[in-house]
Write a protein that holds these residues in place. Sequence first.
Motif, mmCIF file in Angstrom:
data_model
loop_
_atom_site.group_PDB
_atom_site.id
_atom_site.type_symbol
_atom_site.label_atom_id
_atom_site.label_comp_id
_atom_site.label_asym_id
_atom_site.label_seq_id
_atom_site.Cartn_x
_atom_site.Cartn_y
_atom_site.Cartn_z
ATOM 1 N N UNK A 97 44.151 56.732 45.531
ATOM 2 C CA UNK A 97 43.651 56.385 44.057
ATOM 3 C C UNK A 97 42.157 56.029 43.871
ATOM 4 N N UNK A 98 41.800 56.253 42.610
ATOM 5 C CA UNK A 98 40.292 56.082 42.182
ATOM 6 C C UNK A 98 39.865 54.798 42.737
ATOM 7 N N UNK A 99 40.370 53.814 42.377
ATOM 8 C CA UNK A 99 39.871 52.488 42.473
ATOM 9 C C UNK A 99 40.578 51.721 43.749
ATOM 10 N N UNK A 102 38.934 48.564 44.802
ATOM 11 C CA UNK A 102 39.216 47.357 44.090
ATOM 12 C C UNK A 102 40.905 47.023 44.330
ATOM 13 N N UNK A 103 41.637 48.072 44.650
ATOM 14 C CA UNK A 103 42.973 47.689 44.972
ATOM 15 C C UNK A 103 43.028 46.664 46.195
ATOM 16 N N UNK A 105 40.713 44.866 47.243
ATOM 17 C CA UNK A 105 40.253 43.514 47.117
ATOM 18 C C UNK A 105 41.207 42.681 46.354
ATOM 19 N N UNK A 106 42.011 43.141 45.336
ATOM 20 C CA UNK A 106 43.025 42.390 44.559
ATOM 21 C C UNK A 106 44.119 42.121 45.605
ATOM 22 N N UNK A 109 43.013 39.055 47.595
ATOM 23 C CA UNK A 109 43.191 37.713 46.674
ATOM 24 C C UNK A 109 44.682 37.404 46.621
ATOM 25 N N UNK A 110 45.450 38.377 46.382
ATOM 26 C CA UNK A 110 46.955 38.148 46.333
ATOM 27 C C UNK A 110 47.430 37.329 47.400
ATOM 28 N N UNK A 112 46.204 35.740 49.507
ATOM 29 C CA UNK A 112 45.434 34.126 49.782
ATOM 30 C C UNK A 112 46.240 33.342 48.862
ATOM 31 N N UNK A 113 46.636 33.822 47.672
ATOM 32 C CA UNK A 113 47.217 33.112 46.542
ATOM 33 C C UNK A 113 48.705 32.751 47.289
ATOM 34 N N UNK A 135 43.122 28.358 53.010
ATOM 35 C CA UNK A 135 42.567 28.896 51.709
ATOM 36 C C UNK A 135 41.371 28.735 51.490
ATOM 37 N N UNK A 159 34.688 54.475 44.478
ATOM 38 C CA UNK A 159 35.683 53.463 44.880
ATOM 39 C C UNK A 159 36.816 54.118 45.769
ATOM 40 N N UNK C 50 42.131 51.148 34.722
ATOM 41 C CA UNK C 50 42.497 50.657 36.251
ATOM 42 C C UNK C 50 41.616 49.489 36.674
ATOM 43 N N UNK C 54 43.022 45.869 38.053
ATOM 44 C CA UNK C 54 42.540 45.252 39.321
ATOM 45 C C UNK C 54 41.781 43.790 39.099
ATOM 46 N N UNK C 57 44.129 41.251 38.304
ATOM 47 C CA UNK C 57 44.782 40.738 39.593
ATOM 48 C C UNK C 57 43.839 39.863 40.548
ATOM 49 N N UNK C 58 42.667 40.282 40.688
ATOM 50 C CA UNK C 58 41.621 39.692 41.398
ATOM 51 C C UNK C 58 41.467 38.159 40.976
ATOM 52 N N UNK C 61 45.344 36.408 39.258
ATOM 53 C CA UNK C 61 46.459 36.236 40.323
ATOM 54 C C UNK C 61 45.723 35.515 41.494
ATOM 55 N N UNK C 62 44.377 36.148 42.025
ATOM 56 C CA UNK C 62 43.865 35.785 43.278
ATOM 57 C C UNK C 62 42.971 34.286 42.961
ATOM 58 N N UNK C 66 45.077 30.460 42.299
ATOM 59 C CA UNK C 66 44.848 29.337 43.619
ATOM 60 C C UNK C 66 44.469 28.096 42.837
ATOM 61 N N UNK C 69 47.117 26.405 40.948
ATOM 62 C CA UNK C 69 48.373 25.860 41.900
ATOM 63 C C UNK C 69 47.733 24.789 42.606
ATOM 64 N N UNK C 126 36.876 53.463 35.864
ATOM 65 C CA UNK C 126 35.717 52.346 36.157
ATOM 66 C C UNK C 126 34.402 52.878 35.903
#
Lengths: 320, 103, 192, 377
Positions: A97-99, A102-103, A105-106, A109-110, A112-113, A135, A159, C50, C54, C57-58, C61-62, C66, C69, C126
């Motif tokens: 995918x293009x990004x 970014x994916x 990184x997302x 982070x997810x 970690x959550x 964390x 990216x 896109x 992202x 999410x970052x 959600x990230x 946190x 929570x 982007x």
Amino acid sequence: MIISEIIILLSALFAASVLLIYVERKLIAAVRLKKIARVYGLMQPIADAFKLFFNETILPRGKTQVAFMLLPVLFFTSIVACWAVIPVDEGVVLADINAGALFLVAMFFLSICLIVVIGWASDSKYAMFGALHSVAMMVAYELSAMLAIVCVLISSGSMRLSDIVNAQAEMWYCLPHFPMFVVFFIYALVRTNCPPFRMSESGNISDGEYSIEYTSVGYIFIAFARYVNMLLMSAVITVFFLGGWLPPFEVELFLLIPSVIWFGLKMSLCLLIFIFTKTAFPIYRYDNLVQFGWKMFLPFSLVWVIAAAGYTLVSATGKF
Amino acid sequence: MLSIGLNHYLLLSAFLFATGACGVFINHKNITAMLLSVELMLVSVSLNLVAFSCFHNDLTGQVFAVFILVAAVAEAVVGIAVFIIYFLNHKSIEAENMSGLKG
Amino acid sequence: MNEALVFYVLATFSIISAVMVVFSCAVNSVLFLIMVFISVSGLFLLLGAEFLAMMLLIIYAGAFAVLLLMLPLMLNIKETYQHTAVKCSAFGVTVGLLLFSCLAFVLKVKPQRLENDVSLAVANNVKALGEVLYTDYAYLFQLCGMVLFVAIVGVIMLMIRNGMEIKEHKIAGQIIRSADEIELKQLTDGEK
Amino acid sequence: MVRAVLKNSTLNTMQQTAGGGFFRLVLEVDGENILKATPHIGFSHFGIEKLIENKSYINAVSLLNQEYALVLAIEKLLKIKPSKRAAYIRVLLAELSRIMSHLQTVVSIAEGAGNSTPSYYGAAVQEKIMEFLELAGGSRLHANCLRVGGVYNDLSYGLMEDIVKWLKKDFLCFLDNIDEKLTEDRIFKQRTVGIGTVSSENAIEWGFSGANLRASGSLWDLRKAQPYDVYDELDFEIPIGKYGDCYSRYLVRMAEMRQSVNIILQIIEKIPEDFMIILDDTVATDNEKTVLSHSSKNIDEDYNVPAGQCYESTEAPSGEFGAYLVSDGSNRAYRCKIRTPSFAHLQAVPHVLKGNKIEDINTIISSLGIEAGEVDR
């Protein structure tokens, strides 16, 4: 079609992490002068797996049972999902995918959550404590690692991960961006729980990792997620800084070797370093680690991002 | 029904917004729940903006969604810090008791 | 067809989660909020945004989830007072319903003049977003940075507390210490 | 942030000590920092004092260094002294087990700092020492070789040469390796320097002894201050630390291991070539020449100890280990009180841990050389 690809990816990951577990045990045993069990120690992982499968599943008593059972799977998924965008060879990737960056990184982070949520769902003070520790540590290094990725993105101008690899045909980014390479490598150590950047295994309470309440299948998922994570971090380092599947020099002999093998070699180099740090170093204390992340790495990577952007601008336009 | 238009997104975003507004009233004693509801409303607004921007082929909507993201995060972070300080001092963060914050 | 299916799945998901955010207690509601974020970011992807997907999410959600929570986890908030007042929840639901019907009604009466089916703005979202953001909205973008900076400083100022009895160690001093501090002494007769 | 959550929350932990025993440590923490630490003991309590009081003297078997004080006390009541060779053998074995104990402490400090690799190497060395003890006394862990009036048996043929060879070749090399990998390691220093500092005055007030006291800068060693057996004939130095933190305690133990090697090498030179183990007349039997029959006789036949009381203390690896004995003239002790160094060191734990980080608990407790089994007795 896509389903068969996913199955291939999953089984490859499974095989690779089993191999990784075996190699890790062998190497650590070799460093620590430990005797290996019979049949080259091959039966031991199998015995461990059996033991874990037939463990009794212990669930917390509170309202968090569903989350407790569900979360390891989600955690595992969030890490495996990253593999969808990692190109192991020209065009050999599940979703280019293009990004892509970014994916990644997302998903970082997810996960970690999810660690925090695992700590919460365990319904235990100690799991929560461990989760908060992990964390806090990961977040301290996360930002500078993201800035390291930004440097790579600035240099490559894309990216899409396969573009990033192809942009390293002339020079791998670990050379011009060497400090950022170090930063990202340390971030990888933090994420994969390798010393000197992790909680210790030494029976201390604070090492209490977030997974202490898990037994049986839940633990298998978390443990597997850890090994897949090790594989993932080495693959990410390979893609961003070590030129992916490209051979080090455009020599005839090197070109003969299939590029997947190059990718695997670079990955295993990273993995070896991960494993050896496990045996070689004491562990930094938690507060030193976090301070190091926020006070040293973050400002430094910010400055480096600005420098990299300035250099790219100047070399692209030819004037200040 | 089979082709998804702007209307669908707007309806969804309206529903999210209404739920958020509803949540502020329902949980009017619990300040964290209020914060969550506000976040819900902000997300619905950015969904709205992005939907418009995509269907009108104009990136301005997405740009403003980025700004909303920034504002939401800044607000929430400062808010949480205030809650924690308040909790440490008063041992509770019930919204009813927060009259002390008045000038 | 496919797109519609994905839309409906994500929309249902987000609606259910949003309702649960309002009607469940502390940590659960944060978890459901995360689910809303995830499904909305899926919708953003569907719309071709896109970068925003992202980012959602970052950031949400990230990083942000946190924080959220940790809030109920840390403060040990008692959840006894929730959902006690039927009156106010009835009031809240009424307000919500009114709001929703107003919005829906607006959608209904307004003719959809603007609608067209160009769902993908540009090939590389982007890049396009960056070009707009750094040219037309450069000052606003800078302002955003300022807002975040002020927030960071503010939060740190708020959270700095001292008065704890903590042993501090200077790292430089620790590393300088060498191993030859050890003296080897003989116990003389006088000290016996 | 973290500070808010765990505001004064109580953590209830099982603290593992260096040798494997456990005690319960209740912590009151504020985020990462310890506000209050309360050790609860009693998990490995087996009432050794009462056991000793209910058995005849010869049945009290313990770890070598712990046995030593008891043996000396009984000998004092009996007014006997071991022969020169037996005394030398005792000191040799005591120093060997001192090396073993210090080694355990050193590697568990490293393990507390997060590097568990040295403990594997340490285990190999300890295994070797245990082999020597087994050759000397017949059992591995509880090297059962001290006897009232001497030792179990003479060292077997060639054992001393083996010990010397091993000490000179392998053990010193091992110590150098540890020095190289650990002592100068940056991270290790960051984990130990300035952590768990005990000032010289505090150390004396809390009843510290042994390596911990010396690490705080006090010059005190029972082997020199009130020499027992043949320590007054041996020439060795006392390592003194400066700061009294984990790093000092670590360094003092490292230096003491080298001193122990030094002592053993001297013993090998000075030990008289006299194979007899002679008991005093009060418990001696007819055939003094045959050692074996002698000791078996000794075991078969209980002996009575004249009424009286005495306190004898030795420099055990972790500090002053004392035995207070009251005898009423029968073949078992009327009262036996054992003073263990770990018990005195444990009372400092709440003070030392206060204000430190949770992760330092392991380093501090293992650097103090606290053993749960020794605390509880």
